[in-house]
Design a protein around this motif. Structure first.
Motif, PDB file in Angstrom:
ATOM      1  N   LYS A 125       0.395  -1.297   0.362  1.00 52.71           N
ATOM      2  CA  LYS A 125      -0.171   0.100   0.202  1.00 52.71           C
ATOM      3  C   LYS A 125       1.131   1.069  -0.157  1.00 52.71           C
ATOM      4  CE  LYS A 125      -3.794  -2.103   0.111  1.00 52.71           C
ATOM      5  NZ  LYS A 125      -4.821  -2.632  -0.947  1.00 52.71           N
ATOM      6  N   ARG A 126       0.162   2.424  -0.289  1.00 55.16           N
ATOM      7  CA  ARG A 126       0.248   3.911  -0.074  1.00 55.16           C
ATOM      8  C   ARG A 126       0.828   4.697   1.551  1.00 55.16           C
ATOM      9  NH1 ARG A 126      -3.435   5.490  -4.097  1.00 55.16           N
ATOM     10  NH2 ARG A 126      -4.487   4.880  -2.666  1.00 55.16           N
ATOM     11  N   ILE A 127       1.898   4.983   1.510  1.00 54.72           N
ATOM     12  CA  ILE A 127       1.767   5.532   2.983  1.00 54.72           C
ATOM     13  C   ILE A 127       2.243   6.761   2.485  1.00 54.72           C
ATOM     14  CG2 ILE A 127       2.337   5.767   5.160  1.00 54.72           C
ATOM     15  CD1 ILE A 127       3.016   2.662   4.924  1.00 54.72           C
ATOM     16  N   GLY A 128       1.795   8.067   2.804  1.00 52.66           N
ATOM     17  CA  GLY A 128       2.207   9.855   3.017  1.00 52.66           C
ATOM     18  C   GLY A 128       2.907   9.904   4.742  1.00 52.66           C
ATOM     19  N   PHE A 129       3.460  10.760   3.908  1.00 51.18           N
ATOM     20  CA  PHE A 129       4.678  11.137   4.654  1.00 51.18           C
ATOM     21  C   PHE A 129       4.840  13.077   5.269  1.00 51.18           C
ATOM     22  CE2 PHE A 129       7.669  10.068   2.667  1.00 51.18           C
ATOM     23  CZ  PHE A 129       8.627  11.007   2.986  1.00 51.18           C
ATOM     24  N   SER A 130       5.044  12.978   5.994  1.00 49.13           N
ATOM     25  CA  SER A 130       5.654  14.714   5.965  1.00 49.13           C
ATOM     26  C   SER A 130       6.536  15.434   6.519  1.00 49.13           C
ATOM     27  CB  SER A 130       4.614  15.484   6.875  1.00 49.13           C
ATOM     28  OG  SER A 130       4.783  15.318   8.366  1.00 49.13           O
ATOM     29  N   VAL A 131       8.044  14.479   7.361  1.00 50.78           N
ATOM     30  CA  VAL A 131       8.720  14.592   7.318  1.00 50.78           C
ATOM     31  C   VAL A 131      10.192  13.332   7.212  1.00 50.78           C
ATOM     32  CG1 VAL A 131      10.348  15.715   9.547  1.00 50.78           C
ATOM     33  CG2 VAL A 131       8.333  16.292   9.925  1.00 50.78           C
ATOM     34  N   PRO A 132      11.171  13.780   6.861  1.00 52.05           N
ATOM     35  CA  PRO A 132      11.907  12.532   6.272  1.00 52.05           C
ATOM     36  C   PRO A 132      12.329  12.264   7.468  1.00 52.05           C
ATOM     37  CG  PRO A 132      11.732  14.148   4.736  1.00 52.05           C
ATOM     38  CD  PRO A 132      11.372  15.207   5.549  1.00 52.05           C
ATOM     39  N   GLY A 133      12.536  10.953   7.916  1.00 54.49           N
ATOM     40  CA  GLY A 133      13.146  11.007   9.092  1.00 54.49           C
ATOM     41  C   GLY A 133      12.504   9.863  10.205  1.00 54.49           C
TER      42      GLY A 133
END
Length: 312
Positions: A125-133
Protein backbone atom coordinates in the motif's frame (compact mmCIF):
# COMPACT_ATOMS: atom_id res chain seq x y z
CA UNK A 1 16.26 68.81 48.87
CA UNK A 2 12.89 68.94 47.13
CA UNK A 3 14.59 70.17 43.98
CA UNK A 4 17.11 67.32 44.16
CA UNK A 5 14.36 64.69 44.59
CA UNK A 6 12.38 66.21 41.74
CA UNK A 7 15.44 66.02 39.51
CA UNK A 8 15.94 62.35 40.36
CA UNK A 9 12.29 61.59 39.59
CA UNK A 10 12.56 63.40 36.26
CA UNK A 11 15.73 61.50 35.37
CA UNK A 12 14.02 58.19 36.17
CA UNK A 13 11.03 59.14 34.07
CA UNK A 14 13.08 59.88 30.98
CA UNK A 15 15.56 56.98 31.32
CA UNK A 16 14.68 54.42 28.64
CA UNK A 17 13.64 50.94 29.77
CA UNK A 18 16.18 48.20 29.33
CA UNK A 19 16.07 46.80 25.80
CA UNK A 20 14.38 43.43 25.42
CA UNK A 21 16.44 40.52 24.15
CA UNK A 22 15.22 39.32 20.76
CA UNK A 23 14.60 35.59 20.45
CA UNK A 24 13.16 33.80 17.41
CA UNK A 25 11.52 30.38 17.35
CA UNK A 26 10.44 28.42 14.29
CA UNK A 27 7.61 25.97 14.93
CA UNK A 28 7.47 22.46 13.49
CA UNK A 29 4.10 23.03 11.78
CA UNK A 30 1.48 25.70 11.26
CA UNK A 31 0.25 27.13 14.58
CA UNK A 32 -2.05 24.68 16.38
CA UNK A 33 -2.81 23.51 19.95
CA UNK A 34 0.55 21.69 20.17
CA UNK A 35 2.09 25.14 20.56
CA UNK A 36 -0.20 26.21 23.41
CA UNK A 37 2.45 27.15 26.01
CA UNK A 38 4.36 29.29 23.49
CA UNK A 39 1.28 31.18 22.32
CA UNK A 40 -0.22 31.65 25.80
CA UNK A 41 3.12 32.89 27.17
CA UNK A 42 3.24 35.40 24.33
CA UNK A 43 -0.35 36.54 24.81
CA UNK A 44 -0.07 36.89 28.58
CA UNK A 45 3.09 38.93 28.35
CA UNK A 46 5.28 36.36 30.13
CA UNK A 47 8.07 36.67 27.57
CA UNK A 48 7.99 40.44 27.82
CA UNK A 49 8.09 40.25 31.63
CA UNK A 50 11.20 38.07 31.27
CA UNK A 51 12.83 40.72 29.10
CA UNK A 52 12.33 38.85 25.82
CA UNK A 53 10.99 39.99 22.48
CA UNK A 54 9.92 36.65 20.97
CA UNK A 55 9.23 36.17 17.27
CA UNK A 56 7.15 33.07 16.49
CA UNK A 57 7.57 31.73 12.95
CA UNK A 58 5.60 28.98 11.17
CA UNK A 59 7.72 27.06 8.62
CA UNK A 60 7.11 26.88 4.88
CA UNK A 61 8.28 23.25 5.03
CA UNK A 62 8.15 21.06 8.18
CA UNK A 63 11.73 19.89 7.61
CA UNK A 64 13.12 23.45 7.73
CA UNK A 65 13.21 24.36 11.47
CA UNK A 66 16.24 22.29 12.60
CA UNK A 67 18.23 23.50 9.58
CA UNK A 68 17.37 27.10 10.40
CA UNK A 69 18.45 26.64 14.03
CA UNK A 70 21.69 24.92 13.00
CA UNK A 71 22.50 27.82 10.70
CA UNK A 72 21.79 30.36 13.44
CA UNK A 73 18.95 31.89 11.43
CA UNK A 74 16.57 31.26 14.34
CA UNK A 75 17.39 30.83 18.02
CA UNK A 76 15.08 27.89 18.60
CA UNK A 77 13.34 25.25 16.50
CA UNK A 78 10.53 22.93 17.50
CA UNK A 79 11.46 19.41 16.40
CA UNK A 80 11.08 15.77 17.43
CA UNK A 81 13.20 13.62 19.73
CA UNK A 82 13.51 10.71 17.25
CA UNK A 83 14.77 13.16 14.62
CA UNK A 84 17.45 14.53 16.95
CA UNK A 85 19.64 11.41 16.72
CA UNK A 86 19.32 11.31 12.93
CA UNK A 87 20.20 15.00 12.67
CA UNK A 88 23.33 14.31 14.72
CA UNK A 89 24.19 11.34 12.49
CA UNK A 90 23.90 13.60 9.42
CA UNK A 91 26.19 16.19 11.01
CA UNK A 92 23.52 18.83 11.64
CA UNK A 93 24.83 20.87 14.61
CA UNK A 94 21.74 21.11 16.82
CA UNK A 95 21.10 20.08 20.43
CA UNK A 96 17.97 19.58 22.51
CA UNK A 97 17.58 22.41 25.02
CA UNK A 98 14.01 21.86 26.26
CA UNK A 99 10.80 19.87 25.97
CA UNK A 100 7.37 20.98 24.75
CA UNK A 101 5.39 17.70 24.65
CA UNK A 102 6.91 14.89 26.70
CA UNK A 103 5.08 11.80 25.36
CA UNK A 104 4.27 10.47 21.88
CA UNK A 105 1.55 12.04 19.72
CA UNK A 106 2.66 10.39 16.47
CA UNK A 107 0.64 7.63 14.91
CA UNK A 108 0.16 5.80 11.64
CA UNK A 109 -3.39 6.80 10.70
CA UNK A 110 -5.85 5.04 8.40
CA UNK A 111 -9.50 5.49 7.50
CA UNK A 112 -11.37 3.38 10.06
CA UNK A 113 -13.96 2.48 7.43
CA UNK A 114 -11.34 1.48 4.85
CA UNK A 115 -9.69 -1.87 4.15
CA UNK A 116 -6.70 -1.38 6.48
CA UNK A 117 -7.60 -3.09 9.74
CA UNK A 118 -4.09 -3.80 10.98
CA UNK A 119 -0.58 -2.68 10.10
CA UNK A 120 -0.09 -6.03 8.38
CA UNK A 121 -2.65 -4.89 5.79
CA UNK A 122 -0.29 -2.11 4.63
CA UNK A 123 1.83 -4.51 2.59
CA UNK A 124 1.80 -3.22 -0.99
CA UNK A 125 0.00 0.00 0.00
CA UNK A 126 0.85 3.73 -0.11
CA UNK A 127 1.83 5.66 3.02
CA UNK A 128 2.01 9.45 3.05
CA UNK A 129 4.53 11.27 5.24
CA UNK A 130 5.63 14.83 5.96
CA UNK A 131 8.98 14.81 7.81
CA UNK A 132 11.70 12.55 6.35
CA UNK A 133 13.46 10.36 8.90
CA UNK A 134 10.54 9.83 11.25
CA UNK A 135 9.46 6.87 9.14
CA UNK A 136 12.75 5.07 9.69
CA UNK A 137 12.75 5.73 13.42
CA UNK A 138 9.13 4.80 14.08
CA UNK A 139 7.07 3.45 11.19
CA UNK A 140 9.63 0.92 9.98
CA UNK A 141 9.75 -0.78 13.38
CA UNK A 142 5.94 -0.68 13.59
CA UNK A 143 5.65 -2.35 10.18
CA UNK A 144 8.24 -4.99 10.92
CA UNK A 145 6.53 -5.80 14.22
CA UNK A 146 3.52 -6.67 12.05
CA UNK A 147 5.37 -8.70 9.42
CA UNK A 148 5.79 -5.98 6.78
CA UNK A 149 9.15 -4.83 5.42
CA UNK A 150 9.44 -1.07 4.69
CA UNK A 151 10.34 -1.78 1.04
CA UNK A 152 6.96 -3.49 0.69
CA UNK A 153 5.13 -0.15 0.99
CA UNK A 154 5.29 2.95 -1.19
CA UNK A 155 6.17 6.10 0.76
CA UNK A 156 4.91 9.43 -0.61
CA UNK A 157 5.84 12.88 0.71
CA UNK A 158 2.56 14.80 1.10
CA UNK A 159 4.05 17.69 3.12
CA UNK A 160 1.36 19.24 5.37
CA UNK A 161 -1.53 17.43 3.63
CA UNK A 162 -1.67 14.27 5.73
CA UNK A 163 -5.41 14.25 6.36
CA UNK A 164 -6.51 15.50 2.94
CA UNK A 165 -4.30 12.94 1.17
CA UNK A 166 -5.80 10.11 3.21
CA UNK A 167 -9.39 11.36 2.92
CA UNK A 168 -9.02 11.76 -0.84
CA UNK A 169 -7.65 8.22 -1.24
CA UNK A 170 -4.27 9.41 -2.53
CA UNK A 171 -2.62 7.28 0.16
CA UNK A 172 -3.83 4.31 2.23
CA UNK A 173 -2.27 5.56 5.48
CA UNK A 174 -0.28 8.46 6.82
CA UNK A 175 2.87 8.37 8.93
CA UNK A 176 3.21 11.35 11.24
CA UNK A 177 -0.41 12.12 11.97
CA UNK A 178 -0.83 13.36 15.52
CA UNK A 179 -3.50 11.50 17.44
CA UNK A 180 -4.56 14.69 19.24
CA UNK A 181 -5.16 16.61 15.99
CA UNK A 182 -5.52 14.62 12.76
CA UNK A 183 -8.17 12.31 14.25
CA UNK A 184 -10.30 15.41 14.85
CA UNK A 185 -9.37 16.68 11.40
CA UNK A 186 -10.69 13.48 9.86
CA UNK A 187 -13.96 13.92 11.72
CA UNK A 188 -14.19 17.49 10.43
CA UNK A 189 -14.16 16.19 6.83
CA UNK A 190 -16.78 13.55 7.58
CA UNK A 191 -14.44 10.59 8.01
CA UNK A 192 -13.30 8.50 10.97
CA UNK A 193 -9.59 8.03 11.55
CA UNK A 194 -7.92 5.13 13.30
CA UNK A 195 -4.47 5.44 14.88
CA UNK A 196 -1.80 2.80 15.32
CA UNK A 197 0.51 4.08 18.06
CA UNK A 198 4.28 3.42 18.06
CA UNK A 199 4.42 2.51 21.75
CA UNK A 200 1.97 -0.35 21.02
CA UNK A 201 4.09 -1.69 18.16
CA UNK A 202 7.66 -2.06 19.38
CA UNK A 203 8.83 1.52 19.84
CA UNK A 204 9.88 2.85 23.28
CA UNK A 205 8.21 5.96 24.69
CA UNK A 206 9.89 9.24 23.72
CA UNK A 207 9.31 13.01 23.79
CA UNK A 208 7.23 14.14 20.84
CA UNK A 209 8.12 17.82 20.61
CA UNK A 210 11.39 19.33 21.76
CA UNK A 211 13.19 22.65 21.44
CA UNK A 212 16.47 22.62 19.54
CA UNK A 213 19.21 25.23 19.32
CA UNK A 214 22.52 25.49 17.50
CA UNK A 215 25.18 23.27 19.04
CA UNK A 216 27.64 26.14 18.73
CA UNK A 217 25.69 28.36 21.13
CA UNK A 218 27.80 29.49 24.07
CA UNK A 219 25.13 30.91 26.39
CA UNK A 220 21.58 29.86 27.15
CA UNK A 221 20.33 32.57 29.49
CA UNK A 222 17.70 33.80 27.04
CA UNK A 223 16.53 30.23 26.33
CA UNK A 224 16.18 29.54 30.06
CA UNK A 225 14.01 32.64 30.37
CA UNK A 226 11.93 31.45 27.41
CA UNK A 227 11.43 27.99 28.93
CA UNK A 228 10.53 29.43 32.34
CA UNK A 229 7.88 31.58 30.67
CA UNK A 230 6.40 28.57 28.83
CA UNK A 231 6.38 26.56 32.08
CA UNK A 232 4.40 29.38 33.65
CA UNK A 233 1.96 29.29 30.72
CA UNK A 234 1.66 25.49 30.98
CA UNK A 235 0.66 25.80 34.64
CA UNK A 236 -2.01 28.31 33.61
CA UNK A 237 -3.30 25.97 30.90
CA UNK A 238 -3.54 23.01 33.28
CA UNK A 239 -5.29 25.10 35.92
CA UNK A 240 -7.74 26.70 33.48
CA UNK A 241 -7.89 24.83 30.15
CA UNK A 242 -11.10 26.51 28.97
CA UNK A 243 -10.01 30.02 29.91
CA UNK A 244 -6.62 29.64 28.27
CA UNK A 245 -8.27 28.16 25.17
CA UNK A 246 -10.42 31.28 24.92
CA UNK A 247 -7.24 33.33 24.88
CA UNK A 248 -5.24 30.98 22.63
CA UNK A 249 -7.88 31.02 19.89
CA UNK A 250 -7.61 34.80 19.51
CA UNK A 251 -3.98 34.57 18.34
CA UNK A 252 -5.09 33.89 14.77
CA UNK A 253 -8.58 33.83 13.25
CA UNK A 254 -8.13 30.32 11.82
CA UNK A 255 -7.62 28.84 15.31
CA UNK A 256 -11.18 29.59 16.42
CA UNK A 257 -12.98 26.46 15.26
CA UNK A 258 -14.32 23.15 16.53
CA UNK A 259 -11.28 21.22 15.30
CA UNK A 260 -8.76 23.23 17.30
CA UNK A 261 -11.04 23.36 20.34
CA UNK A 262 -11.29 19.55 20.41
CA UNK A 263 -7.55 19.17 19.82
CA UNK A 264 -6.77 21.61 22.64
CA UNK A 265 -8.34 19.34 25.24
CA UNK A 266 -6.55 16.26 23.93
CA UNK A 267 -3.24 18.11 23.93
CA UNK A 268 -2.86 20.18 27.09
CA UNK A 269 -2.33 17.23 29.50
CA UNK A 270 0.77 16.30 27.48
CA UNK A 271 2.60 19.63 27.78
CA UNK A 272 5.85 19.33 29.72
CA UNK A 273 5.44 20.99 33.12
CA UNK A 274 9.23 21.06 33.51
CA UNK A 275 10.47 21.90 30.02
CA UNK A 276 14.06 22.57 31.08
CA UNK A 277 15.12 19.31 32.76
CA UNK A 278 16.56 16.56 30.55
CA UNK A 279 15.29 12.98 30.93
CA UNK A 280 18.77 11.47 30.61
CA UNK A 281 17.68 7.84 31.00
CA UNK A 282 14.93 8.25 28.41
CA UNK A 283 17.26 9.82 25.87
CA UNK A 284 19.90 7.15 26.34
CA UNK A 285 17.24 4.42 26.02
CA UNK A 286 15.97 5.82 22.74
CA UNK A 287 19.50 6.08 21.40
CA UNK A 288 20.00 2.42 22.30
CA UNK A 289 16.74 1.57 20.48
CA UNK A 290 17.88 3.29 17.29
CA UNK A 291 21.14 1.36 17.51
CA UNK A 292 19.21 -1.88 18.00
CA UNK A 293 17.13 -1.31 14.85
CA UNK A 294 20.26 -0.48 12.83
CA UNK A 295 19.68 3.24 12.29
CA UNK A 296 22.78 4.15 14.28
CA UNK A 297 26.09 2.31 14.48
CA UNK A 298 26.29 3.45 18.09
CA UNK A 299 24.27 5.76 20.30
CA UNK A 300 25.70 9.30 20.51
CA UNK A 301 27.09 10.64 23.76
CA UNK A 302 24.27 12.45 25.51
CA UNK A 303 26.23 15.70 25.84
CA UNK A 304 26.68 15.78 22.07
CA UNK A 305 22.91 15.92 21.37
CA UNK A 306 21.35 17.54 24.44
CA UNK A 307 21.81 20.23 27.07
CA UNK A 308 20.33 19.95 30.56
CA UNK A 309 19.57 23.59 31.31
CA UNK A 310 17.95 22.54 34.58
CA UNK A 311 21.14 21.00 35.94
CA UNK A 312 22.53 22.69 39.04
Amino acid sequence: MKTFIAALMLAAAITPAAAETKLSIMLDWFINPDHGPIIVAQQRGYFKEAGLDVEIIAPADPSDPPKMAAAGQVDLAVSYQPQLYLQHKEGLPVVRVGTLVNSPLYCVMVDADGPIKSLADLKGKRIGFSVPGIEEALMHRMLRTNGVEPNQVEQINVNFALTSALAAGKVDATSGAFRNFELHQMKAVGRTGKCFNPEDHGVPVYEELIYEASATRETYDDIKLFLDATARATADIRNDPEGTWEQFKTYAAELDDTLNHSAWFDTYPKFATDPVTLDKAGYEAFGAYLTEVGMLSSAPELQSIARDLGAK
